[in-house]
Design an enzyme around this catalytic site. Structure first.
Site, PDB file in Angstrom:
ATOM      1  CE  LYS A 118       0.761  44.387  26.939  1.00 51.01           C
ATOM      2  NZ  LYS A 118      -0.513  44.999  26.763  1.00 51.01           N
TER       3      LYS A 118
ATOM      4  CE  LYS B   6       1.736  54.020  27.342  1.00 58.28           C
ATOM      5  NZ  LYS B   6       1.266  52.642  27.542  1.00 58.28           N
TER       6      LYS B   6
ATOM      7  CG  ASN C 198       6.048  64.684  16.582  1.00 59.62           C
ATOM      8  OD1 ASN C 198       7.239  64.573  16.315  1.00 59.62           O
ATOM      9  ND2 ASN C 198       5.571  64.644  17.805  1.00 59.62           N
ATOM     10  N   GLY C 199       4.378  63.533  12.541  1.00 58.59           N
ATOM     11  CA  GLY C 199       3.292  63.310  11.583  1.00 58.59           C
ATOM     12  C   GLY C 199       3.840  62.823  10.253  1.00 58.59           C
TER      13      GLY C 199
ATOM     14  CD1 TRP D 146       9.346  54.563  16.681  1.00 64.34           C
ATOM     15  CD2 TRP D 146       8.002  54.834  14.931  1.00 64.34           C
ATOM     16  NE1 TRP D 146       8.743  53.356  16.418  1.00 64.34           N
ATOM     17  CE2 TRP D 146       7.913  53.491  15.342  1.00 64.34           C
ATOM     18  CE3 TRP D 146       7.240  55.244  13.825  1.00 64.34           C
ATOM     19  CZ2 TRP D 146       7.105  52.560  14.712  1.00 64.34           C
ATOM     20  CZ3 TRP D 146       6.434  54.313  13.197  1.00 64.34           C
ATOM     21  CH2 TRP D 146       6.373  52.987  13.647  1.00 64.34           C
TER      22      TRP D 146
ATOM     23  CD  GLU E  57       2.960  45.605  23.720  1.00 59.15           C
ATOM     24  OE1 GLU E  57       3.060  46.603  23.023  1.00 59.15           O
ATOM     25  OE2 GLU E  57       2.029  45.455  24.544  1.00 59.15           O
TER      26      GLU E  57
ATOM     27  CB  CYS F  35       8.163  61.804  16.151  1.00 59.69           C
ATOM     28  SG  CYS F  35       8.541  60.796  14.729  1.00 59.69           S
TER      29      CYS F  35
ATOM     30  CD  GLU G  47      -3.490  43.214  26.725  1.00 58.53           C
ATOM     31  OE1 GLU G  47      -3.639  43.442  25.513  1.00 58.53           O
ATOM     32  OE2 GLU G  47      -2.766  43.916  27.454  1.00 58.53           O
TER      33      GLU G  47
ATOM     34  NE  ARG H 204       5.739  61.044  21.936  1.00 61.41           N
ATOM     35  CZ  ARG H 204       4.551  61.572  21.694  1.00 61.41           C
ATOM     36  NH1 ARG H 204       3.827  62.022  22.683  1.00 61.41           N
ATOM     37  NH2 ARG H 204       4.090  61.658  20.472  1.00 61.41           N
TER      38      ARG H 204
ATOM     39  CG  HIS I 129     -12.309  25.401  13.520  1.00 62.20           C
ATOM     40  ND1 HIS I 129     -13.216  24.615  12.834  1.00 62.20           N
ATOM     41  CD2 HIS I 129     -12.815  25.565  14.770  1.00 62.20           C
ATOM     42  CE1 HIS I 129     -14.244  24.344  13.628  1.00 62.20           C
ATOM     43  NE2 HIS I 129     -14.023  24.900  14.799  1.00 62.20           N
TER      44      HIS I 129
HETATM   45  O1  M6R Z   1      -3.238  55.028  23.664  1.00 63.46           O
HETATM   46  P1  M6R Z   1      -4.115  53.948  23.081  1.00 63.46           P
HETATM   47  O2  M6R Z   1      -4.849  53.188  24.123  1.00 63.46           O
HETATM   48  O3  M6R Z   1      -5.053  54.493  22.030  1.00 63.46           O
HETATM   49  O4  M6R Z   1      -3.127  52.965  22.366  1.00 63.46           O
HETATM   50  C1  M6R Z   1      -3.611  51.883  21.626  1.00 63.46           C
HETATM   51  C2  M6R Z   1      -2.508  50.911  21.294  1.00 63.46           C
HETATM   52  O5  M6R Z   1      -1.524  51.540  20.536  1.00 63.46           O
HETATM   53  C3  M6R Z   1      -1.867  50.326  22.556  1.00 63.46           C
HETATM   54  O6  M6R Z   1      -2.806  49.715  23.383  1.00 63.46           O
HETATM   55  C4  M6R Z   1      -0.795  49.296  22.157  1.00 63.46           C
HETATM   56  O7  M6R Z   1      -1.377  48.187  21.566  1.00 63.46           O
HETATM   57  C5  M6R Z   1       0.039  48.904  23.382  1.00 63.46           C
HETATM   58  N1  M6R Z   1       1.430  48.954  23.072  1.00 63.46           N
HETATM   59  C6  M6R Z   1      -0.243  47.527  23.859  1.00 63.46           C
HETATM   60  O8  M6R Z   1       0.488  47.224  24.989  1.00 63.46           O
END
Ligand code: M6R
Length: 608
Positions: free
Chosen positions: A485, A603, A100-101, A74, A488, A2, A481, A27, A504
């Site tokens: 990527k 974000k 927000n929250g 959101w 997501e 949000c 990672e 965001r 395993h």
């Molecule tokens: O702002 P931050 O680095 O604390 O965010 C952590 C995660 O939310 C962030 O890395 C998230 O996993 C990304 N969308 C990955 O691409």
């Protein structure tokens, strides 16, 4: 997640609020709304979907107000629909707010308020705040807000207006960031600096528990006990150009291509080849104390957590100091065993991730210092940790973290070198590592030149519904990672594994329809990885490998190969991650997806 924008001044608030909302789009959100008042009427508009939809709807009505608040939602409590979109109102439609929250005790409060005759229109937790303020309102908005807040459990960043006091916005911060933008006879409230950057660079950071009463002529700030406090106006250094896409179709691609520069900036002034030395400023810890460190702990979420895992492998290899990596969302609720001489780092691009902040507060309760590794200067983590360092990657707008990851790993290599010197690693080896580091930007540029080839490969592999990402040792975190990527932004199922783990259990899934993205550069476990890939091949699994330039052996095994330049084993993750980022990007872009704003994601994850 949000976003909040507010404006009070002499101009029409509506275009300013809409502009601010658009700048917060990165965001992540599912609906948007705003409310304004001209002193006589209070008018609002909401729309499900993009801010553009809200803008279209508003064009049809006749808004002109010099005070207003707006929000991108959101969804947490209640579906994505107009009724649940902010702003929310009291029964008399005189008080409006955006939030927000999360209000954790909203259910109990709602039942109580309903029994007292309040009528609710949404399923949200937020609406209880509006009704609570209404309950305690007797001509002073700030006082009613303070009274209402004393009943809330949870987190909130709030902007509130009232038809009866149409000359002010009341803003509150409790666990959800908020900033005040300052210009002569004009004020801007926002959850995130980019929202107000075109209008002002002068900001006041609102701290935990503070409440602000903002009028066109000035603002007053109060602490949790209602004592007036002085606030400093700061100048933000962000440049607008850095938050524009330029000639790139998406921020993510722009940010991937910025990485050579990011690496150069993250190293600037921190490594000295001649001396074989590296140093991070800002840790606020003397070398004597650093020498006594017996354990290092990284706490982070998502991609930042995988950067921490890279750091673990590198630091343990170079220093022999045991290193642990914890997920902030797990760490905050478990028994936290922190011995003396443990150095705790939070890694966070945004510096605003709710779980990471909560972990920080838990540790601080035990009076143990916490350090931060963040990108956003003046973020909550940057301000509330006892010391720390910045990665200087510049604003990262794409939801998928790319350049911040690289910046984080560079900073961790520098940290490893600093500890390595204190723990006796020879100057010669340190110099060798620094030499390797200094050419990383050019090596990344070499990989980026292969973008057209990686694009073709992404298009070839687009038909698959599942992927394994495999790596070992220093490249194990890159497998995790790479898989993150892909899932997501392309919504394709991908799992990251240590290649040695396949036997395993996971290898049961491998067949001709379940390809493997293998991160297999020539390193100390190369032969082991090759054996793991042979086992995949024997089960008809397709293999797309990232390998060291000149590796002929892998050519016979893999269906496709992306070559990266030769580097030292500990530095390989800085290179191997780049093909993973490009592959995920091109695949998602080919699918026509909203790469920078993937569904259901935000974000910075500012709620739990
Ligand atoms: O702002 P931050 O680095 O604390 O965010 C952590 C995660 O939310 C962030 O890395 C998230 O996993 C990304 N969308 C990955 O691409």
């Amino acid at each position: 997640m949000c976003g909040i924008v507010g404006y009070i001044g002499k101009k029409n608030a509506v275009p300013i609020l809409l502009d601010g909302l658009k700048r917060l789009e990165y965001r992540g959100y599912d609906s948007a709304g705003l409310v304004c008042t001209d002193g006589k009427e209070i008018e609002s508009c909401k729309a499900v979907g993009k801010v553009k939809k809200l803008e279209k709807k508003i064009k049809r009505s006749r808004f002109f107000c010099t005070l207003g608040i707006a929000h991108t939602r959101w969804a947490t409590h209640g579906q994505v629909c107009e009724a649940n979109t902010h702003p929310h109102f009291d029964c008399a439609k005189k008080i409006a707010l955006v939030h927000n929250g999360i209000i954790e005790n909203y259910d109990k409060l709602k039942k109580q308020l309903i029994s007292e005759g309040h009528k609710f229109e949404s399923e949200t937790d937020t609406e209880v705040i509006a009704h609570l303020i209404e309950k305690y309102y007797s001509g002073n908005l700030k006082r009613a807000v303070q009274k209402a807040l004393s009943y809330l459990v949870g987190t909130y960043g709030l902007a509130i207006i009232s038809k009866d006091e149409p000359d002010k916005i009341v803003a509150v911060r409790h666990g959800s960031p908020l900033v005040l933008g300052v210009r002569k006879n004009e004020y801007f409230v926002a959850s995130d600096v980019p929202a107000i950057l075109p209008f002002t660079k002068k900001v006041v950071y609102i701290n935990e528990g503070e409440i602000l009463e903002i009028k066109k002529s000035g603002f007053r700030a109060f602490d949790i006990r209602d004592r007036k406090i002085k606030k400093a106006i700061k100048k933000v250094k962000w440049q607008r150009g850095k938050i524009e896409k330029g000639n790139f179709p998406h921020f993510m691609l722009k940010e991937i291509f910025e990485q050579p520069q990011v690496v150069r900036r993250a190293m600037a002034g921190r490594v000295v080849l001649k001396k074989g030395e590296a140093h991070l400023g800002g840790l606020n810890i003397a070398s004597k104390e650093l020498k006594n460190i017996k354990r290092i702990l990284f706490i982070a979420c998502g991609t930042a957590n995988f950067a921490g895992l890279c750091g673990k492998y590198i630091i343990e290899e170079l220093t022999g100091i045991p290193c642990d990596v914890e997920l902030a969302s797990e760490f905050r609720y478990k028994r936290q065993i922190l011995q003396k001489n443990t150095l705790v780092f939070l890694i966070s691009q945004s510096g605003e991730t709710a779980d990471t902040i909560a972990a920080m507060r838990e540790i601080q309760k035990q009076r143990i210092p916490v350090l931060g590794i963040s990108n956003v200067v003046d973020s909550t983590i940057a301000r509330e940790t006892q010391g720390g360092t910045f990665i200087h990657a510049g604003p990262e707008i794409g939801v998928a973290s790319t350049k911040a990851f690289l910046g984080q790993v560079i900073v961790l290599v520098i940290l490893a070198l600093e500890f390595a010197k204190l723990n006796g690693l020879s100057k010669k080896i340190r110099q060798k590592i620094i030499k390797g580091l200094l050419i990383v930007p050019c090596q990344i540029e070499e990989i980026l030149r292969q973008a057209p080839k990686i694009k073709r490969l992404a298009e070839k592999y687009i038909k698959y519904k599942n992927f394994f990402y495999l790596g070992r040792k220093f490249n194990y975190p890159i497998a995790l990672e790479g898989a993150l990527k892909l899932k997501e932004i392309s919504y394709i199922h991908a799992e990251g594994y240590g290649a040695g783990e396949m036997k395993h259990g996971p290898i049961a899934l491998v067949d001709s329809k379940f390809p493997v993205f293998a991160i297999a550069p020539q390193d100390s476990v190369y032969e082991k990885t090759i054996s793991n890939l042979e086992e995949i091949k024997a089960r008809h699994g397709k293999i797309l490998a990232v390998a060291t330039s000149g590796d002929k052996k892998i050519k016979n095994l893999a269906d496709d190969v992306i070559y990266i330049p030769k580097t030292m084993e500990i530095l390989q993750p800085l290179l191997t991650v780049v093909p993973c980022q490009l592959f995920a990007y091109y695949l998602a872009a080919k699918k026509g997806l909203d790469v920078d704003k993937p569904r259901n994601l935000a974000k910075s994850v500012t709620v739990e």
